[in-house]
Design a protein around this motif. Structure first.
Motif, PDB file in Angstrom:
ATOM      1  N   UNK A 117       0.851  -1.189   0.000  1.00 51.62           N
ATOM      2  CA  UNK A 117       0.000   0.000   0.000  1.00 51.62           C
ATOM      3  C   UNK A 117       0.887   1.240   0.000  1.00 51.62           C
ATOM      4  N   UNK A 118       0.542   2.219  -0.834  1.00 52.50           N
ATOM      5  CA  UNK A 118       1.312   3.458  -0.925  1.00 52.50           C
ATOM      6  C   UNK A 118       0.364   4.641  -0.783  1.00 52.50           C
ATOM      7  N   UNK A 119       0.712   5.590   0.094  1.00 54.11           N
ATOM      8  CA  UNK A 119      -0.067   6.821   0.254  1.00 54.11           C
ATOM      9  C   UNK A 119       0.838   8.017  -0.015  1.00 54.11           C
ATOM     10  N   UNK A 120       0.393   8.886  -0.895  1.00 52.05           N
ATOM     11  CA  UNK A 120       1.157  10.058  -1.301  1.00 52.05           C
ATOM     12  C   UNK A 120       0.462  11.339  -0.861  1.00 52.05           C
ATOM     13  N   UNK A 121       1.223  12.240  -0.228  1.00 51.62           N
ATOM     14  CA  UNK A 121       0.723  13.566   0.109  1.00 51.62           C
ATOM     15  C   UNK A 121       1.910  14.450   0.432  1.00 51.62           C
TER      16      UNK A 121
END
Length: 223
Positions: free
Chosen positions: A68-72
């Motif tokens: 899982x990858x979360x970008x911000x």
């Protein structure tokens, strides 16, 4: 900060970023890996690409068979936004996933937020920030955000003060738009009811058999 709107993000997803979905704050992707080795190699490549691009390393979760990858991006106040730089890195990550033989599963992304009705978030906020994150100052606008993403965010929904007891806590479950309807139907089949769908597809309010409410949220029709 080069912050971009939800509408711009959704347009980018529709035109080349189909691996990704916009949730409450982050741009999120889930990739399926044939084995832990290929998943770990992909994670290493993502970290290296992020550093090379001058971007903070994304939030990454490696588990058996998936990544899982979360970008911000984080502004000076601690708030989290998606920027054009995040979109560029998302394109790079999608290409790396293909190179490492991973398969995107965008319909599986999810984010859980917890909401508390309060007449004064400045009073409640520091308590929950201290309890959940260890630092009473980890409040951004109306939300408690753990900088290390150990716990779900808590946001404060402004309400009038009241004496009559009522449900003050509820969960916001953020899903990919194409998944929300299926999940809602499953919840209704399991005994739930639709309380309010007047704001669909932005959010729909459900209740469990005892009346406890939850919002199923998507990024559609939001600024």
């Amino acid at each position: 900060m080069d912050r971009i709107s939800n509408r711009e993000i959704l347009e980018s997803i529709a035109h080349g970023l189909n691996d990704w979905r916009k949730l409450a704050q982050p741009l999120a992707a889930r990739y399926r890996a044939a084995d832990t080795g290929s998943g770990a190699a992909f994670v290493g490549a993502v970290a290296q690409a992020s550093v090379s691009a001058g971007h903070d390393v994304p939030d990454i979760r490696l588990a058996p068979g998936l990544v899982d990858v979360s970008l911000f991006s984080v502004d000076e106040s601690g708030a989290r936004w998606v920027t054009s730089q995040d979109l560029e890195l998302a394109r790079v990550i999608s290409a790396l996933a293909r190179e490492h033989g991973l398969t995107a599963a965008p319909d599986e992304v999810a984010q859980l937020e917890i909401a508390l009705d309060t007449a004064d978030d400045t009073a409640a906020g520091p308590f929950w920030a201290a309890l959940l994150t260890g630092d009473a100052d980890n409040t951004v606008y109306d939300t408690v955000l753990d900088p290390t993403s150990r716990v779900p965010s808590v946001w404060f929904q402004r309400t009038d003060a009241h004496k009559t007891p009522r449900q003050r806590w509820h969960m916001d479950l953020w899903l990919a738009p194409e998944t929300a309807g299926t999940r809602i139907r499953a919840a209704v089949a399991a005994g739930g009811t639709v309380v309010d769908d007047s704001h669909s597809p932005s959010y729909i309010v459900l209740a469990d058999p005892e009346g406890n409410r939850v919002c199923v949220c998507t990024a559609v029709d939001r600024d």
